[in-house]
Motif scaffolding. Structure first.
Motif, PDB file in Angstrom:
ATOM      1  N   ILE A  28       0.688  -1.264  -0.074  1.00  0.00           N
ATOM      2  CA  ILE A  28      -0.136   0.057  -0.031  1.00  0.00           C
ATOM      3  C   ILE A  28       1.028   1.227  -0.053  1.00  0.00           C
ATOM      4  CG2 ILE A  28      -1.882   1.450   1.439  1.00  0.00           C
ATOM      5  CD1 ILE A  28      -2.899  -1.549   2.029  1.00  0.00           C
ATOM      6  N   GLY A  29       1.803   1.211   0.634  1.00  0.00           N
ATOM      7  CA  GLY A  29       3.063   2.402   0.620  1.00  0.00           C
ATOM      8  C   GLY A  29       3.390   2.472  -0.851  1.00  0.00           C
ATOM      9  N   ILE A  30       3.920   1.491  -1.607  1.00  0.00           N
ATOM     10  CA  ILE A  30       3.941   1.673  -2.957  1.00  0.00           C
ATOM     11  C   ILE A  30       3.022   2.232  -3.946  1.00  0.00           C
ATOM     12  CG2 ILE A  30       4.803   0.330  -5.073  1.00  0.00           C
ATOM     13  CD1 ILE A  30       6.126  -1.486  -3.115  1.00  0.00           C
ATOM     14  N   LEU A  31       2.124   1.648  -3.430  1.00  0.00           N
ATOM     15  CA  LEU A  31       0.971   2.109  -4.231  1.00  0.00           C
ATOM     16  C   LEU A  31       0.426   3.603  -4.180  1.00  0.00           C
ATOM     17  CD1 LEU A  31      -1.415  -1.095  -4.371  1.00  0.00           C
ATOM     18  CD2 LEU A  31      -0.364  -0.411  -6.241  1.00  0.00           C
ATOM     19  N   HIS A  32       0.501   4.118  -2.686  1.00  0.00           N
ATOM     20  CA  HIS A  32       0.229   5.392  -2.523  1.00  0.00           C
ATOM     21  C   HIS A  32       0.979   6.475  -3.072  1.00  0.00           C
ATOM     22  CE1 HIS A  32      -2.194   4.620   1.611  1.00  0.00           C
ATOM     23  NE2 HIS A  32      -3.165   4.712   0.055  1.00  0.00           N
ATOM     24  N   LYS A  33       2.101   5.961  -3.927  1.00  0.00           N
ATOM     25  CA  LYS A  33       2.928   6.974  -4.523  1.00  0.00           C
ATOM     26  C   LYS A  33       2.293   7.577  -5.648  1.00  0.00           C
ATOM     27  CE  LYS A  33       7.170   4.820  -3.074  1.00  0.00           C
ATOM     28  NZ  LYS A  33       8.359   4.011  -3.495  1.00  0.00           N
ATOM     29  N   ASP A  34       1.171   6.961  -6.287  1.00  0.00           N
ATOM     30  CA  ASP A  34       0.542   7.348  -7.363  1.00  0.00           C
ATOM     31  C   ASP A  34      -0.974   6.917  -7.486  1.00  0.00           C
ATOM     32  OD1 ASP A  34       2.205   4.992  -9.722  1.00  0.00           O
ATOM     33  OD2 ASP A  34       0.401   4.784  -8.029  1.00  0.00           O
TER      34      ASP A  34
END
Length: 185
Positions: A28-34
């Motif tokens: 989710i941290g990775i996805l929250h970038k975009d």
């Protein structure tokens, strides 16, 4: 997070669940970038730990299911205990839970999470990978099956981003080809 296993199994402290939550947090941290509110599919939700963690970490549409009615009962109770499940009239349909299998869940999810034993993960390979938009969290993989599961999922075009091992259990975060910018750990 408050987890009452009720008539179902699982309070969230098993190594596979702990590792799955850690990898879900990374995903989710990775996805929250975009993506502001990535979608989550929690396959075999049990007591709802992964779906609750996802919602707490900021997922939008979160769909959870289990074939065991007692598990879904417990998950709904745990969503309520964590302030994530209101009344049917509150108008929030971003959290959906049902009794059943994966077939009714159509479409692609930004992240799919499945904390199931390796033989089940192998049987569900196509169904799981067909629903992965960017990231897949697999957990519940005993050491003797780890290489077989990783090889099979990698053969579908998924890449290992991060792998955890604890007390003879393995959990893996995979990225779809369009997640080439995902970090390697």
């Amino acid at each position: 997070m408050i987890i009452d296993p009720g008539p179902s199994f699982g309070s969230g402290d098993h190594p596979t669940t702990v590792m799955a939550v850690e990898l879900l947090e990374t995903a989710i941290g990775i996805l929250h970038k975009d993506i502001d509110s990535p979608s989550l599919l929690d396959v075999g939700t049990g007591t709802g730990v992964l779906a609750i963690a996802g919602k707490t970490l900021g997922t939008g549409l979160t769909v959870a299911f289990d074939v065991d009615p007692a598990a879904v009962f417990s998950a709904r109770r745990n969503f309520q205990l964590n302030g994530l499940w209101g009344t049917a009239s509150d108008g929030d349909d971003s959290l959906q839970i049902f009794v059943g299998g994966i077939d009714p869940t159509k479409g692609i999810f930004d992240v799919v999470a499945a904390n199931l034993v390796a033989p089940v993960l192998m049987r569900m390979l196509e169904q799981l990978t067909d629903r992965v938009g960017r990231l897949l969290v697999l957990s519940g993989i005993a050491d003797p099956m780890a290489d077989k599961v990783l090889t099979a999922y990698q053969a579908t075009g998924l890449n290992v981003i991060k792998r955890l091992r604890k007390n003879g259990w393995n959990s893996v975060l995979f990225g779809r080809g369009n997640c080439g910018d995902c970090p390697k750990f």
